[in-house]
Design an enzyme around this catalytic site. Structure first.
Site, PDB file in Angstrom:
ATOM      1  N   LYS A 180     -10.833  55.408  33.207  1.00 11.65           N
ATOM      2  CA  LYS A 180     -10.482  54.163  33.909  1.00 11.65           C
ATOM      3  C   LYS A 180      -9.873  53.152  32.932  1.00 11.65           C
ATOM      4  O   LYS A 180     -10.017  53.296  31.711  1.00 11.65           O
ATOM      5  CB  LYS A 180     -11.733  53.585  34.571  1.00 11.65           C
ATOM      6  CG  LYS A 180     -12.835  53.203  33.586  1.00 11.65           C
ATOM      7  CD  LYS A 180     -14.164  52.944  34.296  1.00 11.65           C
ATOM      8  CE  LYS A 180     -15.247  52.556  33.305  1.00 11.65           C
ATOM      9  NZ  LYS A 180     -16.589  52.539  33.939  1.00 11.65           N
ATOM     10  N   ARG A 186     -25.451  47.259  41.463  1.00 14.81           N
ATOM     11  CA  ARG A 186     -24.016  47.073  41.417  1.00 14.81           C
ATOM     12  C   ARG A 186     -23.497  47.828  42.630  1.00 14.81           C
ATOM     13  O   ARG A 186     -23.680  47.377  43.742  1.00 14.81           O
ATOM     14  CB  ARG A 186     -23.468  47.574  40.072  1.00 14.81           C
ATOM     15  CG  ARG A 186     -22.153  46.937  39.699  1.00 14.81           C
ATOM     16  CD  ARG A 186     -21.708  47.285  38.287  1.00 14.81           C
ATOM     17  NE  ARG A 186     -21.500  48.716  38.069  1.00 14.81           N
ATOM     18  CZ  ARG A 186     -20.943  49.229  36.977  1.00 14.81           C
ATOM     19  NH1 ARG A 186     -20.543  48.448  35.991  1.00 14.81           N
ATOM     20  NH2 ARG A 186     -20.774  50.527  36.849  1.00 14.81           N
ATOM     21  N   TYR A 207      -4.938  26.370  12.729  1.00 26.27           N
ATOM     22  CA  TYR A 207      -5.202  25.405  13.813  1.00 26.27           C
ATOM     23  C   TYR A 207      -6.564  24.743  13.642  1.00 26.27           C
ATOM     24  O   TYR A 207      -7.553  25.410  13.305  1.00 26.27           O
ATOM     25  CB  TYR A 207      -5.204  26.124  15.162  1.00 26.27           C
ATOM     26  CG  TYR A 207      -3.843  26.419  15.741  1.00 26.27           C
ATOM     27  CD1 TYR A 207      -2.923  25.391  15.990  1.00 26.27           C
ATOM     28  CD2 TYR A 207      -3.483  27.721  16.071  1.00 26.27           C
ATOM     29  CE1 TYR A 207      -1.685  25.662  16.547  1.00 26.27           C
ATOM     30  CE2 TYR A 207      -2.246  28.002  16.631  1.00 26.27           C
ATOM     31  CZ  TYR A 207      -1.347  26.964  16.868  1.00 26.27           C
ATOM     32  OH  TYR A 207      -0.131  27.242  17.421  1.00 26.27           O
ATOM     33  N   MET A 253      -2.422  33.213  18.288  1.00 27.18           N
ATOM     34  CA  MET A 253      -1.969  34.233  19.243  1.00 27.18           C
ATOM     35  C   MET A 253      -1.303  35.407  18.544  1.00 27.18           C
ATOM     36  O   MET A 253      -1.529  36.566  18.896  1.00 27.18           O
ATOM     37  CB  MET A 253      -0.997  33.611  20.250  1.00 27.18           C
ATOM     38  CG  MET A 253      -0.593  34.584  21.346  1.00 27.18           C
ATOM     39  SD  MET A 253       0.668  33.947  22.452  1.00 27.18           S
ATOM     40  CE  MET A 253      -0.235  32.715  23.355  1.00 27.18           C
TER      41      MET A 253
HETATM   42  C1  LIG Z   1     -17.498  53.266  33.148  1.00 30.89           C
HETATM   43  C2  LIG Z   1     -18.506  54.189  33.720  1.00 30.89           C
HETATM   44  C3  LIG Z   1     -18.939  55.322  32.991  1.00 30.89           C
HETATM   45  C4  LIG Z   1     -18.589  55.548  31.540  1.00 30.89           C
HETATM   46  O1  LIG Z   1     -19.439  54.725  30.761  1.00 30.89           O
HETATM   47  P1  LIG Z   1     -19.427  54.699  29.171  1.00 30.89           P
HETATM   48  O2  LIG Z   1     -20.531  53.771  28.835  1.00 30.89           O
HETATM   49  O3  LIG Z   1     -18.095  54.187  28.769  1.00 30.89           O
HETATM   50  O4  LIG Z   1     -19.668  56.089  28.699  1.00 30.89           O
HETATM   51  C5  LIG Z   1     -19.759  56.234  33.652  1.00 30.89           C
HETATM   52  N1  LIG Z   1     -20.160  56.013  34.927  1.00 30.89           N
HETATM   53  C6  LIG Z   1     -19.801  54.921  35.634  1.00 30.89           C
HETATM   54  C7  LIG Z   1     -20.293  54.734  37.016  1.00 30.89           C
HETATM   55  C8  LIG Z   1     -18.969  53.960  35.051  1.00 30.89           C
HETATM   56  O5  LIG Z   1     -18.636  52.865  35.736  1.00 30.89           O
END
Ligand SMILES: *Cc1c(COP(=O)(O)O)cnc(C)c1O
Length: 396
Positions: free
Chosen positions: A64, A162, A284, A337
């Protein structure tokens, strides 16, 4: 910022930009000012390492957010070549992009089923991770209409609050057997809230809840572990593990040495070396007053390249420590930046040339060390690297 163990290790020459610290030899062209090197060989090694640690379970990969900022278009095929066959993304758009890269992979969409998108899943052979009873009903209804028992996962919440079905929703939905005859359930999963802390009581508590819930789906492969969950040991592996951060060289735990190979190397170029006297200020806000005559290297990378402003070092503060060849060079003043200033007063002239390359992330500066210093996590370091640096993929 560096742990004692890391500090004790011999500084290494960063790769990815020629001879670090030597003017003129780095990069592909004279015009480049920052180079992000992504080592696909290290990525594949980390995949094989994780698969070994979870032996007996299938090792999937989470790609992702553009493979945590490193580039899904390069990372996903490299993982496929290393033997990975199951992938997780967050969004449908990520999934359709991934389908174009990997025609034969199993692809799960973690954010689940949005109303009206079932045909898009079917068209691209994607599997929704169904996160509520509503989503399950919708998917089952669609499968019924098109007379195809399409693959999907069900996500059960075990304490994270979640996404995912609560225990009562699981009971409610199991009471409708007709739903389950129209779909193909290929995975039952849950997600750990505190796996980065192996001593946390919530880990075992979530595993118990998961065991209770998945007992209702005895035929279906189960999955609980992200990267940190893999490190919790065999009892957390089930049929499939879902690592993300560890693949990309991040540290899944808060404590200890990073057990995985570093995948990302960020080099920034010195645009000029300037001399300043005691009492002058740098950057800055004039947050840093020099306490000695100082040679300053101005490096072409800043917060737009993922160097958080929290890595700044005003008076009495320690911020980012970059490396010039084998030499640590501390940041002076604020991150801007496009630029940072580093103290090169004590570094040999051979390294402090206009056009020399400074290691900002690499063998001497791990994403984990940078994250600790900036008060964040490795995940945010990697996903903040930005798109400006020239990207080079090696080891593919
Ligand atoms: C992002 C995610 C993972 C991967 O998690 P890591 O900590 O990066 O290994 C696995 N399962 C779900 C549901 C996630 O959202």
């Amino acid at each position: 910022m560096r742990t004692p163990a890391q500090g004790a290790q011999e500084p290494q020459e960063a790769h990815g930009a020629g001879t670090a610290g030597t003017a003129g030899t780095a990069g592909n062209g004279a015009h480049e000012t920052a180079i992000l090197t992504i080592d696909l060989g290290a990525l594949a090694d980390n995949y094989r390492d994780l698969r070994e640690r979870a032996a007996g379970a299938e090792c999937a990969a989470v790609v992702k957010a553009d493979a945590y900022g490193l580039g899904m278009a390069e990372a996903a095929p490299a993982l496929w070549r290393a033997g990975c066959r199951t992938f997780f993304v967050a969004t449908i758009t990520e999934a359709t992009d991934l389908r174009a890269l990997l025609p034969d992979a199993a692809i799960y969409v973690l954010n689940g089923l949005l109303a009206g998108t079932a045909p898009l899943f079917r068209k691209n052979d994607l599997r929704p991770v169904l996160n509520s009873a509503t989503e399950i009903r919708e998917w089952a209804g669609y499968c019924d209409r098109v007379r195809a028992p399409l693959a999907c996962a069900v996500h059960i919440d075990t304490g994270m609050n979640r996404l995912g079905l609560s225990a009562s929703e699981v009971a409610e939905i199991l009471a409708i057997p007709a739903l389950w005859r129209t779909i193909t359930l290929t995975l039952v999963m849950s997600h750990l809230a505190c796996a980065d802390d192996p001593g946390h009581a919530k880990n075992a508590a979530q595993r118990e809840r998961f065991d209770a819930a998945r007992a209702r789906f005895p035929e279906t492969p189960a999955s609980l572990a992200n990267s940190a969950g893999i490190l919790l040991g065999h009892g957390y592996h089930y049929g499939l593990v879902r690592p993300g951060i560890a693949l990309y060289g991040g540290h899944p735990q808060r404590q200890g040495e990073v057990p995985f190979r570093s995948v990302v190397h960020l080099m920034g170029r010195i645009l000029q070396i300037r001399a300043a006297t005691e009492g002058e200020t740098v950057g800055y806000g004039a947050t840093r007053t020099l306490t000695r005559p100082t040679r300053i290297g101005i490096v072409a990378a800043g917060y737009a390249d993922g160097l958080f402003r929290a890595l700044s070092a005003g008076d009495g503060e320690v911020g980012l420590t970059a490396y010039l060849g084998p030499y640590p060079v501390p940041i002076l003043g604020r991150v801007s930046m496009d630029l940072i200033a580093v103290d090169v007063t004590d570094i040999p002239d051979a390294y402090t040339q206009r056009g020399a390359w400074v290691e900002l992330l690499g063998p001497n500066v791990s994403a984990h060390a940078m994250a600790l210093q900036a008060g964040t996590i490795d995940y945010e370091v990697l996903t903040s690297l930005g798109t400006r640096a020239t990207r080079r993929y090696i080891g593919g």
